[in-house]
Design a protein around this motif. Structure first.
Motif, short mmCIF file in Angstrom:
data_model
loop_
_atom_site.label_atom_id
_atom_site.label_comp_id
_atom_site.label_asym_id
_atom_site.label_seq_id
_atom_site.Cartn_x
_atom_site.Cartn_y
_atom_site.Cartn_z
N CYS A 41 0.82 -1.21 0.00
CA CYS A 41 0.00 0.00 0.00
C CYS A 41 0.86 1.26 0.00
CB CYS A 41 -0.86 -0.04 1.25
SG CYS A 41 -1.83 1.43 1.55
N HIS A 43 0.39 3.99 1.32
CA HIS A 43 0.38 4.80 2.55
C HIS A 43 1.57 4.45 3.46
CE1 HIS A 43 -1.28 5.46 6.81
NE2 HIS A 43 -0.82 6.62 6.35
N CYS A 64 -7.04 -1.49 2.32
CA CYS A 64 -5.79 -1.94 2.96
C CYS A 64 -6.08 -2.43 4.37
CB CYS A 64 -4.79 -0.79 2.98
SG CYS A 64 -3.24 -1.26 3.80
N HIS A 67 -4.61 0.38 7.63
CA HIS A 67 -5.30 1.61 8.07
C HIS A 67 -6.53 1.90 7.24
CE1 HIS A 67 -0.85 2.10 8.70
NE2 HIS A 67 -1.28 2.15 9.94
FE1 FES Z 1 -2.33 0.85 3.87
FE2 FES Z 1 -1.88 2.48 5.90
S1 FES Z 1 -0.54 1.02 5.04
S2 FES Z 1 -3.67 2.20 4.80
#
Ligand code: FES
Length: 141
Positions: A41, A43, A64, A67
């Protein structure tokens, strides 16, 4: 182009992972369509192959597991909900942050699934986790 698997296998499992030229990707089979993207992901590097697929605003997304960020399967856009603070009665609206997850091309030929890595020349946030010390989940588990 990298031969991934047979069509009948991914239709059963609905998702698979593979390392394509040193880049780890996940392929989803969802409602008759194939989608491939970087596995981590954008993020914070969460494992998208372990996420659930849900629809937001009519767009199938991988959620994901870390988070709960939502990423469209077709385009790799990050979706979020926004509300107008000056109008608290307004319904939250789904908006796009733009393309955050790199999407790769899936081709089906004679029952074989092939993945071609994207070479679009833009900097995609998921590139960070697809290279360097973060790459290849399989070797760290
Ligand atoms: Fe995917 Fe934070 S690592 S939402």
């Amino acid at each position: 182009m990298f031969s991934f698997t047979r069509e009948e296998d991914i239709k059963k499992s609905e998702r698979m992972t593979a390392v394509v030229h040193d880049r780890e990707v996940v392929i989803f089979y969802h409602r008759g369509e194939y989608h491939a993207m970087d596995i981590r992901c954008y993020h914070s590097g969460g494992p998208l192959h372990l996420g659930e697929i849900e629809e937001f605003d009519g767009r199938p997304c991988i959620v994901c597991p870390w988070h709960k960020y939502k990423i469209t399967l077709a385009t790799g856009e990050g979706l979020y909900q926004s509300i107008n603070p000056k109008d608290p009665s307004a319904k939250p609206k789904w908006c796009s942050k733009g393309i955050k997850q790199r999407i790769h091309t899936v081709t089906v030929d004679n029952g074989n699934i092939y993945v071609t890595l994207s070479n679009e020349p833009f900097k995609c946030d998921s590139d960070f986790y697809a290279t360097g010390v973060f790459k290849v989940i399989q070797s760290s588990s």
